[in-house]
Motif scaffolding. Structure first.
Motif, PDB file in Angstrom:
ATOM      1  N   GLU A  80      32.448  33.682  43.040  1.00  0.00           N
ATOM      2  CA  GLU A  80      31.918  34.952  43.528  1.00  0.00           C
ATOM      3  C   GLU A  80      32.552  36.130  42.786  1.00  0.00           C
ATOM      4  OE1 GLU A  80      31.340  37.554  47.629  1.00  0.00           O
ATOM      5  OE2 GLU A  80      32.318  35.598  47.748  1.00  0.00           O
ATOM      6  N   GLN A  81      33.861  36.064  42.539  1.00  0.00           N
ATOM      7  CA  GLN A  81      34.544  37.136  41.809  1.00  0.00           C
ATOM      8  C   GLN A  81      34.005  37.240  40.379  1.00  0.00           C
ATOM      9  OE1 GLN A  81      36.513  39.456  43.096  1.00  0.00           O
ATOM     10  NE2 GLN A  81      36.565  40.430  41.106  1.00  0.00           N
ATOM     11  N   THR A  82      33.768  36.098  39.749  1.00  0.00           N
ATOM     12  CA  THR A  82      33.207  36.092  38.395  1.00  0.00           C
ATOM     13  C   THR A  82      31.815  36.703  38.392  1.00  0.00           C
ATOM     14  OG1 THR A  82      34.513  34.146  37.822  1.00  0.00           O
ATOM     15  CG2 THR A  82      32.591  34.606  36.444  1.00  0.00           C
ATOM     16  N   TYR A  83      31.013  36.374  39.401  1.00  0.00           N
ATOM     17  CA  TYR A  83      29.671  36.957  39.519  1.00  0.00           C
ATOM     18  C   TYR A  83      29.762  38.483  39.623  1.00  0.00           C
ATOM     19  CZ  TYR A  83      27.782  32.291  40.819  1.00  0.00           C
ATOM     20  OH  TYR A  83      27.387  30.983  40.850  1.00  0.00           O
ATOM     21  N   LYS A  84      30.658  38.960  40.498  1.00  0.00           N
ATOM     22  CA  LYS A  84      30.816  40.405  40.691  1.00  0.00           C
ATOM     23  C   LYS A  84      31.207  41.091  39.388  1.00  0.00           C
ATOM     24  CE  LYS A  84      32.130  40.351  45.560  1.00  0.00           C
ATOM     25  NZ  LYS A  84      33.229  40.546  46.528  1.00  0.00           N
ATOM     26  N   GLU A  85      32.164  40.499  38.694  1.00  0.00           N
ATOM     27  CA  GLU A  85      32.625  41.089  37.427  1.00  0.00           C
ATOM     28  C   GLU A  85      31.510  41.123  36.391  1.00  0.00           C
ATOM     29  OE1 GLU A  85      36.070  38.746  36.438  1.00  0.00           O
ATOM     30  OE2 GLU A  85      37.249  39.626  38.065  1.00  0.00           O
ATOM     31  N   ALA A  86      30.703  40.079  36.336  1.00  0.00           N
ATOM     32  CA  ALA A  86      29.588  40.030  35.382  1.00  0.00           C
ATOM     33  C   ALA A  86      28.561  41.108  35.701  1.00  0.00           C
ATOM     34  CB  ALA A  86      28.932  38.652  35.388  1.00  0.00           C
ATOM     35  N   ILE A  87      28.244  41.282  36.966  1.00  0.00           N
ATOM     36  CA  ILE A  87      27.278  42.310  37.374  1.00  0.00           C
ATOM     37  C   ILE A  87      27.823  43.694  37.030  1.00  0.00           C
ATOM     38  CG2 ILE A  87      26.088  43.402  39.337  1.00  0.00           C
ATOM     39  CD1 ILE A  87      24.962  40.596  38.652  1.00  0.00           C
ATOM     40  N   GLN A  88      29.087  43.942  37.328  1.00  0.00           N
ATOM     41  CA  GLN A  88      29.702  45.241  37.050  1.00  0.00           C
ATOM     42  C   GLN A  88      29.783  45.532  35.549  1.00  0.00           C
ATOM     43  OE1 GLN A  88      30.679  47.800  39.136  1.00  0.00           O
ATOM     44  NE2 GLN A  88      29.587  46.595  40.648  1.00  0.00           N
TER      45      GLN A  88
END
Length: 167
Positions: free
Chosen positions: A90-98
């Protein structure tokens, strides 16, 4: 540096056009600070403000048509971002979106697509977190690439799906 008329990508807001650069006319705003006045495409009555001195961290120019086709052609080579730990994923997903980085978006889209296939084969549904970030990543990537090459988002989705199948 960005200029009036440039199209930029802003995390969580998508593609925006820089309409103006100026000071905010708000009593609590620093009168010496300049801001980009952004208009998100497709939202005529919406306006965002980004401090000029912070723009490099929150904005980037929309990819050109040539860059968009290069990104599309390289899709089969982009590694899937496989992460088994739910919180770390989930953290990786958030970072990718940001990040608004097309390569990172492709990587997580591939991961989520294959993860969904595996879960479906096991008789399981995709998690709500995966679905949420999958939709965000797809929307951000397809919107920018479609904008850059002058196509519709639905057409872009088909083009990318074909590239993902051509591993």
């Amino acid at each position: 540096m960005f200029e009036i008329g440039d199209f930029v990508v802003k995390a969580n807001s998508g593609i925006c056009k820089i309409e103006d650069i100026g000071h905010l006319d708000i009593s609590s705003a620093n009168k010496d600070r300049l801001y980009f006045y952004l208009n998100p495409i497709g939202e005529a009555n919406s306006r965002l403000y980004v401090p000029v001195d912070k723009a490099d961290a929150g904005l980037r120019k929309v990819v050109t048509e040539k860059e968009a086709w290069e990104i599309i052609e390289k899709i089969p080579e982009v590694e899937e971002a496989w992460i088994s730990d739910d919180k770390q994923r989930e953290q990786t997903y958030k970072e990718a979106i940001q990040s608004c980085d097309p390569q990172k978006l492709i990587s997580i889209i591939k991961n989520m697509y294959h993860r969904k296939e595996r879960r479906t084969a096991q008789g399981k549904k995709n998690t709500s977190v995966d679905e949420h970030f999958f939709k965000l990543a797809e929307n951000n990537l397809y919107t920018e690439l479609a904008f850059a090459i002058g196509r519709e988002k639905d057409e872009m989705k088909k083009i990318i799906a074909e590239k993902m199948e051509n591993k």
